[in-house]
Design a protein around this motif. Sequence first.
Motif, PDB file in Angstrom:
ATOM      1  N   UNK A  22       0.816  -1.221   0.000  1.00  0.00           N
ATOM      2  CA  UNK A  22       0.000   0.000   0.000  1.00  0.00           C
ATOM      3  C   UNK A  22       0.848   1.270   0.000  1.00  0.00           C
ATOM      4  N   UNK A  23       1.946   1.267   0.750  1.00  0.00           N
ATOM      5  CA  UNK A  23       2.756   2.496   0.811  1.00  0.00           C
ATOM      6  C   UNK A  23       3.407   2.776  -0.548  1.00  0.00           C
ATOM      7  N   UNK A  24       3.781   1.705  -1.249  1.00  0.00           N
ATOM      8  CA  UNK A  24       4.369   1.892  -2.587  1.00  0.00           C
ATOM      9  C   UNK A  24       3.290   2.369  -3.564  1.00  0.00           C
ATOM     10  N   UNK A  25       2.128   1.721  -3.482  1.00  0.00           N
ATOM     11  CA  UNK A  25       1.033   2.104  -4.399  1.00  0.00           C
ATOM     12  C   UNK A  25       0.643   3.564  -4.198  1.00  0.00           C
ATOM     13  N   UNK A  26       0.698   3.998  -2.955  1.00  0.00           N
ATOM     14  CA  UNK A  26       0.333   5.384  -2.639  1.00  0.00           C
ATOM     15  C   UNK A  26       1.236   6.366  -3.402  1.00  0.00           C
ATOM     16  N   UNK A  27       2.500   6.014  -3.485  1.00  0.00           N
ATOM     17  CA  UNK A  27       3.460   6.869  -4.206  1.00  0.00           C
ATOM     18  C   UNK A  27       3.054   7.044  -5.670  1.00  0.00           C
ATOM     19  N   UNK A  28       2.466   5.980  -6.213  1.00  0.00           N
ATOM     20  CA  UNK A  28       2.102   6.012  -7.639  1.00  0.00           C
ATOM     21  C   UNK A  28       0.660   6.481  -7.867  1.00  0.00           C
ATOM     22  N   UNK A  29       0.013   6.949  -6.802  1.00  0.00           N
ATOM     23  CA  UNK A  29      -1.374   7.407  -6.930  1.00  0.00           C
ATOM     24  C   UNK A  29      -1.427   8.894  -7.259  1.00  0.00           C
ATOM     25  N   UNK A  30      -0.268   9.537  -7.224  1.00  0.00           N
ATOM     26  CA  UNK A  30      -0.211  10.984  -7.415  1.00  0.00           C
ATOM     27  C   UNK A  30       0.825  11.320  -8.477  1.00  0.00           C
TER      28      UNK A  30
END
Length: 469
Positions: A22-30
């Motif tokens: 989730x923390x990695x995916x969050x980086x790619x959400x923006x």
Amino acid sequence: MDKKIVKEIAAIVGEEYVSTRQDVLLTYSQSASTGFDGAMPDLVVKPGSTEEVAAIVKIANRYKIPVTPRSGGTSLQGEVIPKYGGIVIELLRLKEITLFEDLRSVRVGAGVTFGQLDKFLNQHGLWVPVYPESSLACTVAGNVVVNGAGPGSSKYGSIAEMVLGLTVVLPTGEIIKTGAEGNPNAPGPYLRYSFGPDITGLFIGSLGMFGIITTISVKTYKRMQFFDYNTYGFETAEQAERFIHELKQNDVNTLFISLYEGQILDFFMEMLGEEYGIPKYDWPPYTVSLIIGHVRKDVMQSDAAMAREICENLDGFVINIPEFPRGEWEDRLRTFARASYAHGWHWRILYHHHTPMHWHYVIEKIWEGLDKFGILGQTAGFATGHASFNFYPHLYFDPADKEDEEKVRAMHTWLAEQVFKVGAVPFKIAPYWFKDVPEMTDYLNLVKRMKKEMDPNNILNPHILGGEE
Ligand SMILES: Cc1cc2nc3c(=O)[nH]c(=O)nc-3n(C[C@H](O)[C@H](O)[C@H](O)COP(=O)(O)OP(=O)(O)OC[C@H]3O[C@@H](n4cnc5c(N)ncnc54)[C@H](O)[C@@H]3O)c2cc1C
């Protein structure tokens, strides 16, 4: 995402290059688009070759999973945000650079930034003379996909003019090469227009909806060593516009021309004036900041003399504050980054082109909108190529104040319609052009038909044609 699919993808690239954390995916959400809502992908994968990209796309096709290619993540209109989730394919591992000195070209992988390429070419006394002002972070491929421009463009046009050919993974997973490199026996990239219609152009400005670029070949030029920096003052917009026109008509080698209103210059000086060592000055109603460059000193001097003569013939005057254009040029790999984020503002941008001769029509519209919607904003832009001016007004807002943000979104829509009415055209196509400009319907319907043909399962950046903001 189904564990079976994650496993299949990991088998292509290796476990360490796939993540569902989730923390990695969050980086790619923006992205750098501070005015757009983020969205989480389900998986991020970092392939190391064209073949790996193709294999991943084939899997996405089989399971009909949306795919968002991502390079630097610095684009400003929300295009790289994985709106429908799915897979983000990050291309930064594609770092190869091959120079073809005799062909005056270079081929780079999709992960190579302008900064890295510039550093490499500098060792050979060469450059690609177009620098988006996010050059330290954005990739050449990403800039081609959004059809970018920057310092250098006032002479050389947008990055599209530099492109000689591409390697592209199509939405179905096939790999194609365009330009001279379409012939495997060619000595390298030396011509874009080969094999009939210009297929390369289909991917330029496509926002990644037609294919994933894995290599890109661009023209190289001998690095210029001689520059003239100066500022020119005018009482009316029409004089300043005519100055730009005459510079181009007389073949003055205008690497970068910006046209500023006095009030906007005061604003810039607050941000960067001291850092660039620009003396305090009572700026005239209109200032042209000009950088002339050449590989030969005598031609540079002759061009500089011509610029002064043209200015004075138009009843303008030479301001003689070279610190301003020099600062813009020497800081070209990042000026905009510093100026834009200087006060921690959130902002939206509306890229479009008009002609320098109609510069004032657009400026009037931007100010009209700022007044009408009660928004803090600024005008900005520079001459790009043959007879065009690249505008990117900024609309600022406070993200904690939803009403303020709504006003900015409303003005964005209004301004797109208004500038279109005064003859501007989209630069960097974005969803709001699809939605708000009915005159583009036929053109966009054709794009949609092509998309359907090339991407039958609509997996590659499906949000681009979604018509949403
Ligand atoms: C401070 C700042 C200054 C900027 N100044 C300029 C400027 O002067 N000129 C300018 O033109 N832009 C400028 N930009 C905007 C941005 O940097 C450019 O648009 C940049 O070229 C985007 O490249 P990127 O590698 O970050 O692409 P990304 O943001 O990663 O992607 C952009 C789009 O291309 C798609 N994509 C990315 N890579 C590929 C690929 N290999 N194949 C297919 N599709 C792909 C993505 O899905 C997305 O739709 C600026 C941005 C910032 C934050």
